[in-house]
Motif scaffolding. Structure first.
Motif, PDB file in Angstrom:
ATOM      1  N   VAL A 116       7.597 -26.751  27.443  1.00  0.00           N
ATOM      2  CA  VAL A 116       8.743 -27.569  27.857  1.00  0.00           C
ATOM      3  C   VAL A 116       9.898 -26.671  28.292  1.00  0.00           C
ATOM      4  O   VAL A 116      10.548 -26.928  29.308  1.00  0.00           O
ATOM      5  CB  VAL A 116       9.186 -28.540  26.731  1.00  0.00           C
ATOM      6  CG1 VAL A 116      10.461 -29.269  27.113  1.00  0.00           C
ATOM      7  CG2 VAL A 116       8.074 -29.535  26.418  1.00  0.00           C
ATOM      8  N   GLY A 117      10.146 -25.608  27.538  1.00  0.00           N
ATOM      9  CA  GLY A 117      11.217 -24.675  27.905  1.00  0.00           C
ATOM     10  C   GLY A 117      11.024 -24.110  29.301  1.00  0.00           C
ATOM     11  O   GLY A 117      11.977 -24.013  30.087  1.00  0.00           O
ATOM     12  N   ILE A 118       9.796 -23.770  29.635  1.00  0.00           N
ATOM     13  CA  ILE A 118       9.489 -23.269  30.979  1.00  0.00           C
ATOM     14  C   ILE A 118       9.692 -24.372  32.013  1.00  0.00           C
ATOM     15  O   ILE A 118      10.299 -24.151  33.063  1.00  0.00           O
ATOM     16  CB  ILE A 118       8.056 -22.700  31.031  1.00  0.00           C
ATOM     17  CG1 ILE A 118       7.975 -21.418  30.189  1.00  0.00           C
ATOM     18  CG2 ILE A 118       7.613 -22.455  32.467  1.00  0.00           C
ATOM     19  CD1 ILE A 118       6.558 -20.954  29.886  1.00  0.00           C
ATOM     20  N   ALA A 119       9.205 -25.572  31.714  1.00  0.00           N
ATOM     21  CA  ALA A 119       9.295 -26.689  32.671  1.00  0.00           C
ATOM     22  C   ALA A 119      10.743 -27.039  33.012  1.00  0.00           C
ATOM     23  O   ALA A 119      11.042 -27.399  34.146  1.00  0.00           O
ATOM     24  CB  ALA A 119       8.575 -27.924  32.111  1.00  0.00           C
ATOM     25  N   ILE A 120      11.644 -26.917  32.033  1.00  0.00           N
ATOM     26  CA  ILE A 120      13.038 -27.308  32.294  1.00  0.00           C
ATOM     27  C   ILE A 120      13.946 -26.116  32.602  1.00  0.00           C
ATOM     28  O   ILE A 120      15.146 -26.291  32.819  1.00  0.00           O
ATOM     29  CB  ILE A 120      13.627 -28.155  31.143  1.00  0.00           C
ATOM     30  CG1 ILE A 120      13.756 -27.341  29.862  1.00  0.00           C
ATOM     31  CG2 ILE A 120      12.788 -29.414  30.933  1.00  0.00           C
ATOM     32  CD1 ILE A 120      14.512 -28.073  28.749  1.00  0.00           C
ATOM     33  N   GLY A 121      13.370 -24.918  32.618  1.00  0.00           N
ATOM     34  CA  GLY A 121      14.128 -23.746  33.040  1.00  0.00           C
ATOM     35  C   GLY A 121      14.910 -23.008  31.967  1.00  0.00           C
ATOM     36  O   GLY A 121      15.700 -22.127  32.294  1.00  0.00           O
ATOM     37  N   SER A 180       3.639 -32.272  32.245  1.00  0.00           N
ATOM     38  CA  SER A 180       2.392 -31.663  32.709  1.00  0.00           C
ATOM     39  C   SER A 180       1.228 -32.041  31.803  1.00  0.00           C
ATOM     40  O   SER A 180       1.413 -32.533  30.693  1.00  0.00           O
ATOM     41  CB  SER A 180       2.538 -30.141  32.731  1.00  0.00           C
ATOM     42  OG  SER A 180       2.639 -29.642  31.402  1.00  0.00           O
ATOM     43  N   GLN A 181       0.041 -31.753  32.289  1.00  0.00           N
ATOM     44  CA  GLN A 181      -1.164 -32.019  31.508  1.00  0.00           C
ATOM     45  C   GLN A 181      -1.168 -31.185  30.227  1.00  0.00           C
ATOM     46  O   GLN A 181      -1.554 -31.659  29.169  1.00  0.00           O
ATOM     47  CB  GLN A 181      -2.415 -31.721  32.336  1.00  0.00           C
ATOM     48  CG  GLN A 181      -3.696 -32.044  31.614  1.00  0.00           C
ATOM     49  CD  GLN A 181      -4.932 -31.770  32.462  1.00  0.00           C
ATOM     50  OE1 GLN A 181      -4.847 -31.263  33.575  1.00  0.00           O
ATOM     51  NE2 GLN A 181      -6.086 -32.109  31.924  1.00  0.00           N
ATOM     52  N   SER A 182      -0.719 -29.939  30.308  1.00  0.00           N
ATOM     53  CA  SER A 182      -0.708 -29.090  29.107  1.00  0.00           C
ATOM     54  C   SER A 182       0.289 -29.609  28.070  1.00  0.00           C
ATOM     55  O   SER A 182       0.010 -29.569  26.863  1.00  0.00           O
ATOM     56  CB  SER A 182      -0.420 -27.630  29.462  1.00  0.00           C
ATOM     57  OG  SER A 182       0.828 -27.496  30.082  1.00  0.00           O
ATOM     58  N   ILE A 183       1.428 -30.109  28.495  1.00  0.00           N
ATOM     59  CA  ILE A 183       2.395 -30.701  27.562  1.00  0.00           C
ATOM     60  C   ILE A 183       1.794 -31.950  26.922  1.00  0.00           C
ATOM     61  O   ILE A 183       1.938 -32.174  25.719  1.00  0.00           O
ATOM     62  CB  ILE A 183       3.745 -31.003  28.262  1.00  0.00           C
ATOM     63  CG1 ILE A 183       4.437 -29.690  28.641  1.00  0.00           C
ATOM     64  CG2 ILE A 183       4.643 -31.865  27.384  1.00  0.00           C
ATOM     65  CD1 ILE A 183       5.682 -29.851  29.518  1.00  0.00           C
ATOM     66  N   ASP A 184       1.089 -32.731  27.710  1.00  0.00           N
ATOM     67  CA  ASP A 184       0.434 -33.939  27.197  1.00  0.00           C
ATOM     68  C   ASP A 184      -0.621 -33.576  26.144  1.00  0.00           C
ATOM     69  O   ASP A 184      -0.666 -34.177  25.065  1.00  0.00           O
ATOM     70  CB  ASP A 184      -0.219 -34.704  28.358  1.00  0.00           C
ATOM     71  CG  ASP A 184      -0.814 -36.029  27.924  1.00  0.00           C
ATOM     72  OD1 ASP A 184      -0.202 -36.728  27.084  1.00  0.00           O
ATOM     73  OD2 ASP A 184      -1.908 -36.373  28.424  1.00  0.00           O
ATOM     74  N   ILE A 185      -1.446 -32.584  26.431  1.00  0.00           N
ATOM     75  CA  ILE A 185      -2.501 -32.165  25.491  1.00  0.00           C
ATOM     76  C   ILE A 185      -1.883 -31.641  24.195  1.00  0.00           C
ATOM     77  O   ILE A 185      -2.325 -31.999  23.098  1.00  0.00           O
ATOM     78  CB  ILE A 185      -3.426 -31.113  26.143  1.00  0.00           C
ATOM     79  CG1 ILE A 185      -4.267 -31.770  27.239  1.00  0.00           C
ATOM     80  CG2 ILE A 185      -4.313 -30.430  25.109  1.00  0.00           C
ATOM     81  CD1 ILE A 185      -4.991 -30.790  28.150  1.00  0.00           C
ATOM     82  N   LEU A 186      -0.864 -30.798  24.310  1.00  0.00           N
ATOM     83  CA  LEU A 186      -0.207 -30.256  23.118  1.00  0.00           C
ATOM     84  C   LEU A 186       0.439 -31.370  22.294  1.00  0.00           C
ATOM     85  O   LEU A 186       0.353 -31.371  21.068  1.00  0.00           O
ATOM     86  CB  LEU A 186       0.831 -29.204  23.510  1.00  0.00           C
ATOM     87  CG  LEU A 186       0.246 -27.886  24.006  1.00  0.00           C
ATOM     88  CD1 LEU A 186       1.309 -27.047  24.708  1.00  0.00           C
ATOM     89  CD2 LEU A 186      -0.392 -27.111  22.867  1.00  0.00           C
TER      90      LEU A 186
END
Length: 189
Positions: free
Chosen positions: A158-163, A97-103
């Motif tokens: 990332v934890g949220i994105a992968i469940g 996601s964009q937020s993962i990229d920014i972080l």
């Protein structure tokens, strides 16, 4: 379905971030102004050595997060558990996601500031920097605080994105930790 390799690799990376944060918490509890006065009364040289060892290790461990996803050694490719490896897997599974990229970019910005200390002082004993006593890897308290916040947010996103969900690792107190040690020293006076 989420790739089990991504989940496993992420859990290893998050564990590394947890240990990094625990080490930071231990260091700051031991070497704040109040505790330093106490430690100086007990064993100043010993605790000065411990501070230096912890500081060096923290730089090495923090820099590992920014290492390349793959290291080639003798024509063999070896994967490194790093943010770049996790990001590549997230992209491959369309979870980046964009937020993962920014972080990630914010974490790498901090990494660029501390990497010279790793490369020219800790992993190699660069002559020029030793002779000229050049300070390497210096950051502000604000930059360090932002880095710690960003690795927490990155792991949560990332934890949220992968469940597997978020996990707050900002606090690390437990029975027998540095706070118990300091309490023991204070009451032994």
């Amino acid at each position: 379905m989420i790739n089990p390799k991504l989940t496993g690799d992420f859990e290893l990376l998050r564990e590394h971030c947890i240990l990094l944060r625990q080490n930071y918490n231990t260091y700051t509890a031991l070497f704040n102004e109040e505790s330093c006065a106490l430690l100086d009364k007990v064993a100043p040289t010993f605790f000065s050595d411990i501070a230096e060892i912890m500081h060096r290790d923290w730089i090495l461990q923090a820099c590992k997060l920014m290492d390349p996803a793959i290291t080639k050694i003798k024509k063999k490719s070896l994967e490194n558990i790093t943010i770049k490896l996790i990001n590549e897997q997230l992209q491959s599974d369309n979870l980046f996601s964009q937020s993962i990229d920014i972080l990630s970019k914010k974490i790498f910005e901090y990494g660029e500031k501390i990497k010279p200390a790793r490369h020219k002082r800790l992993t190699h004993y660069d002559r020029e920097h030793q002779v000229k006593n050049i300070t390497l890897g210096e950051t502000t308290e604000e930059e360090l605080s932002s880095f710690l916040c960003n690795i927490q947010k990155y792991c949560d996103e990332v934890g949220i994105a992968i469940g597997v969900g978020p996990l707050d690792f900002s606090g690390s107190g437990c029975k027998g930790d540095v706070l118990d040690f300091l309490k023991y020293l204070r009451y032994r006076k």
